[in-house]
Scaffold this motif. Structure first.
Motif, PDB file in Angstrom:
ATOM      1  N   THR A  92       0.899  -1.279   0.016  1.00 56.40           N
ATOM      2  CA  THR A  92       0.304   0.113  -0.029  1.00 56.40           C
ATOM      3  C   THR A  92       0.896   1.096  -0.230  1.00 56.40           C
ATOM      4  O   THR A  92       1.779   1.445   0.991  1.00 56.40           O
ATOM      5  N   VAL A  93       0.784   2.236  -1.009  1.00 55.89           N
ATOM      6  CA  VAL A  93       1.554   3.292  -1.281  1.00 55.89           C
ATOM      7  C   VAL A  93       0.667   4.423  -1.064  1.00 55.89           C
ATOM      8  O   VAL A  93      -0.380   4.553  -1.899  1.00 55.89           O
ATOM      9  N   VAL A  94       1.206   5.460  -0.386  1.00 55.28           N
ATOM     10  CA  VAL A  94       0.300   6.864  -0.336  1.00 55.28           C
ATOM     11  C   VAL A  94       1.174   7.881  -0.846  1.00 55.28           C
ATOM     12  O   VAL A  94       2.283   8.041  -0.528  1.00 55.28           O
ATOM     13  N   ASP A  95       0.817   8.536  -2.011  1.00 53.63           N
ATOM     14  CA  ASP A  95       1.285   9.519  -2.759  1.00 53.63           C
ATOM     15  C   ASP A  95       0.695  10.876  -2.376  1.00 53.63           C
ATOM     16  O   ASP A  95      -0.509  11.197  -2.453  1.00 53.63           O
ATOM     17  N   VAL A  96       1.355  11.651  -1.441  1.00 57.18           N
ATOM     18  CA  VAL A  96       0.897  12.881  -0.667  1.00 57.18           C
ATOM     19  C   VAL A  96       1.200  14.082  -1.671  1.00 57.18           C
ATOM     20  O   VAL A  96       2.539  14.431  -1.731  1.00 57.18           O
ATOM     21  N   GLY A 111       2.269  -2.719  -9.652  1.00 55.79           N
ATOM     22  CA  GLY A 111       1.438  -3.957  -8.825  1.00 55.79           C
ATOM     23  C   GLY A 111       1.183  -3.379  -7.310  1.00 55.79           C
ATOM     24  O   GLY A 111       0.662  -4.139  -6.449  1.00 55.79           O
ATOM     25  N   ALA A 112       1.593  -2.007  -7.154  1.00 55.03           N
ATOM     26  CA  ALA A 112       1.212  -1.703  -5.657  1.00 55.03           C
ATOM     27  C   ALA A 112      -0.172  -0.930  -5.671  1.00 55.03           C
ATOM     28  O   ALA A 112      -0.908  -0.624  -6.737  1.00 55.03           O
ATOM     29  N   GLN A 113      -0.706  -0.946  -4.422  1.00 61.81           N
ATOM     30  CA  GLN A 113      -2.203  -0.589  -4.019  1.00 61.81           C
ATOM     31  C   GLN A 113      -1.656   1.142  -3.850  1.00 61.81           C
ATOM     32  O   GLN A 113      -1.370   1.286  -2.690  1.00 61.81           O
ATOM     33  N   ALA A 114      -1.731   1.839  -5.010  1.00 60.51           N
ATOM     34  CA  ALA A 114      -1.485   3.291  -4.687  1.00 60.51           C
ATOM     35  C   ALA A 114      -2.474   4.076  -4.550  1.00 60.51           C
ATOM     36  O   ALA A 114      -3.494   4.191  -5.347  1.00 60.51           O
ATOM     37  N   TYR A 115      -2.320   5.122  -3.704  1.00 58.83           N
ATOM     38  CA  TYR A 115      -3.316   6.160  -3.535  1.00 58.83           C
ATOM     39  C   TYR A 115      -2.923   7.601  -3.600  1.00 58.83           C
ATOM     40  O   TYR A 115      -1.908   7.989  -2.833  1.00 58.83           O
ATOM     41  N   LEU A 116      -3.559   8.320  -4.448  1.00 56.49           N
ATOM     42  CA  LEU A 116      -3.159   9.808  -4.640  1.00 56.49           C
ATOM     43  C   LEU A 116      -4.101  10.776  -3.714  1.00 56.49           C
ATOM     44  O   LEU A 116      -5.277  10.894  -3.701  1.00 56.49           O
ATOM     45  N   PHE A 117      -3.195  11.432  -2.890  1.00 57.67           N
ATOM     46  CA  PHE A 117      -3.778  12.498  -1.966  1.00 57.67           C
ATOM     47  C   PHE A 117      -3.309  13.933  -2.681  1.00 57.67           C
ATOM     48  O   PHE A 117      -2.190  14.067  -2.339  1.00 57.67           O
ATOM     49  N   VAL A 133      -7.930  11.371  -4.194  1.00 58.29           N
ATOM     50  CA  VAL A 133      -8.657  11.805  -3.135  1.00 58.29           C
ATOM     51  C   VAL A 133      -8.272  13.518  -2.829  1.00 58.29           C
ATOM     52  O   VAL A 133      -6.997  13.650  -3.083  1.00 58.29           O
ATOM     53  N   VAL A 134      -9.199  14.281  -2.677  1.00 55.62           N
ATOM     54  CA  VAL A 134      -8.744  15.451  -2.548  1.00 55.62           C
ATOM     55  C   VAL A 134      -8.674  15.662  -0.960  1.00 55.62           C
ATOM     56  O   VAL A 134      -9.514  15.563  -0.339  1.00 55.62           O
ATOM     57  N   ALA A 135      -7.314  15.923  -0.645  1.00 54.43           N
ATOM     58  CA  ALA A 135      -6.996  15.967   0.917  1.00 54.43           C
ATOM     59  C   ALA A 135      -5.903  16.707   1.062  1.00 54.43           C
ATOM     60  O   ALA A 135      -5.077  16.576   0.328  1.00 54.43           O
ATOM     61  N   ASP A 136      -5.753  17.116   2.173  1.00 58.06           N
ATOM     62  CA  ASP A 136      -4.623  18.174   2.768  1.00 58.06           C
ATOM     63  C   ASP A 136      -3.695  16.957   3.353  1.00 58.06           C
ATOM     64  O   ASP A 136      -3.974  16.370   4.317  1.00 58.06           O
ATOM     65  N   GLY A 137      -2.280  17.234   3.064  1.00 57.33           N
ATOM     66  CA  GLY A 137      -1.211  16.277   3.622  1.00 57.33           C
ATOM     67  C   GLY A 137      -1.021  16.595   5.051  1.00 57.33           C
ATOM     68  O   GLY A 137      -0.458  15.736   5.802  1.00 57.33           O
TER      69      GLY A 137
END
Ligand SMILES: C[S@@+](CC[C@H](N)C(=O)[O-])C[C@H]1O[C@@H](n2cnc3c(N)ncnc32)[C@H](O)[C@@H]1O
Length: 284
Positions: A92-96, A111-117, A133-137
């Protein structure tokens, strides 16, 4: 600046609450994992002259070929993550602050489960990656330890309080997980962004010059959406933290002495260009 993309679809507006909030369409719409090693792009040794030249050439064409430039940078950055932490497949990767999503897409391709914030709809562009996702870091809608890898490229110099931003990255990273943070420091030749290198003569003068030369207002204003972040101070603050330990502090793009240049006080502020911090989340 992150360029606008031409593909992707859903943008989720999620309430900023604590607790895991899976981005709409996220995992289900992830590009099918490609077997490791089957990536069609040529991998450059890091650090190496060849790699730095390739990146430099791509940066020179950022305006006329943003797709080529940011795709290469994304591949290179994910190569760096994998060099420090092994394959991202299945993680699980989170890209902030991921802008329009080139990095998120590259993590997904591997192959990662990556999510953009990303807080700025303008940066996301018209067609961001699915599930963005519209979100503040500063306040991510994620539970503690949700991510194996937390990734933030060139965001730290755009936040007023870098240490609080780092705290949030550490919070959402599982103990033992990796935090990738890079930023262009203020005294770097590129520190003034679109008005560089004239920032050495002062931010206001550099902005005014940019306006005179281009007829456009500059995107960045010092103290509003660009902040003077220094390498020495940042390293001291990060070393004093108890939620992360430094695995590597290095120049992100240099062809040699990538870690060496960061060890030279004074010189590092001008020569590092862009500081890459690879951090490991400590157990609570
Ligand atoms: C120079 S762009 C970098 C985009 C992308 N990560 C890259 O490396 O190309 C800076 C990004 O930081 C984002 N940003 C600014 N403040 C932020 C915050 N408080 N939380 C998360 N992202 C932020 C901006 O919206 C923008 O997308």
């Amino acid at each position: 600046m992150a360029p606008k993309r031409r593909r992707g679809s859903v943008v989720s507006r999620v309430p900023v609450v604590r607790g895991w909030s899976r981005p709409r369409g996220g995992a289900a719409n992830v590009t099918a994992p490609r077997p490791l090693g089957a990536s069609p792009h040529r991998r450059f040794k890091d650090p190496s002259l060849q790699r730095s030249f390739a990146l430099f050439r791509a940066f020179l064409h950022e305006q006329d070929d943003p797709e080529g430039c940011y795709s290469l940078l994304a591949r290179d950055s994910v190569d760096q993550v994998e060099a420090y932490d092994g394959p991202v497949a299945g993680r699980t990767v989170v890209d902030v602050g991921g802008g329009s999503g080139y990095f998120t897409e590259e993590f997904r391709r591997r192959g990662a489960q990556a999510y953009l914030f990303e807080p700025d709809m303008g940066e996301l562009g018209e067609r961001p990656p699915d599930g963005a996702v519209v979100a503040d870091g500063y306040l991510l809608p994620l539970r503690d330890g949700a991510a194996d890898v937390t990734f933030s490229s060139n965001v730290l110099e755009h936040v007023a309080d870098p240490q609080t931003f780092l705290s949030e990255l550490a919070r959402v990273t599982r103990p033992g997980g990796l935090v990738y943070v890079s930023f262009t420091n203020w005294l770097s030749p590129w520190g003034g962004h679109e008005w560089a290198p004239w920032h050495y003569l002062g931010a206001e003068r550099a902005r005014a010059r940019y306006r005179r030369r281009t007829g456009r207002a500059a995107k960045h204003t010092l103290g509003e959406n660009l902040f003077a972040v220094h390498i020495g101070a940042t390293l001291r603050q990060v070393r004093a933290r108890d939620d992360v330990e430094i695995v590597s502090a290095r120049s992100r793009y240099w062809p040699f002495l990538a870690e060496g240049v960061v060890k030279a006080p004074g010189l590092r502020e001008f020569a590092t260009w862009n500081l890459l911090l690879i951090l490991r989340r400590c157990p609570p």
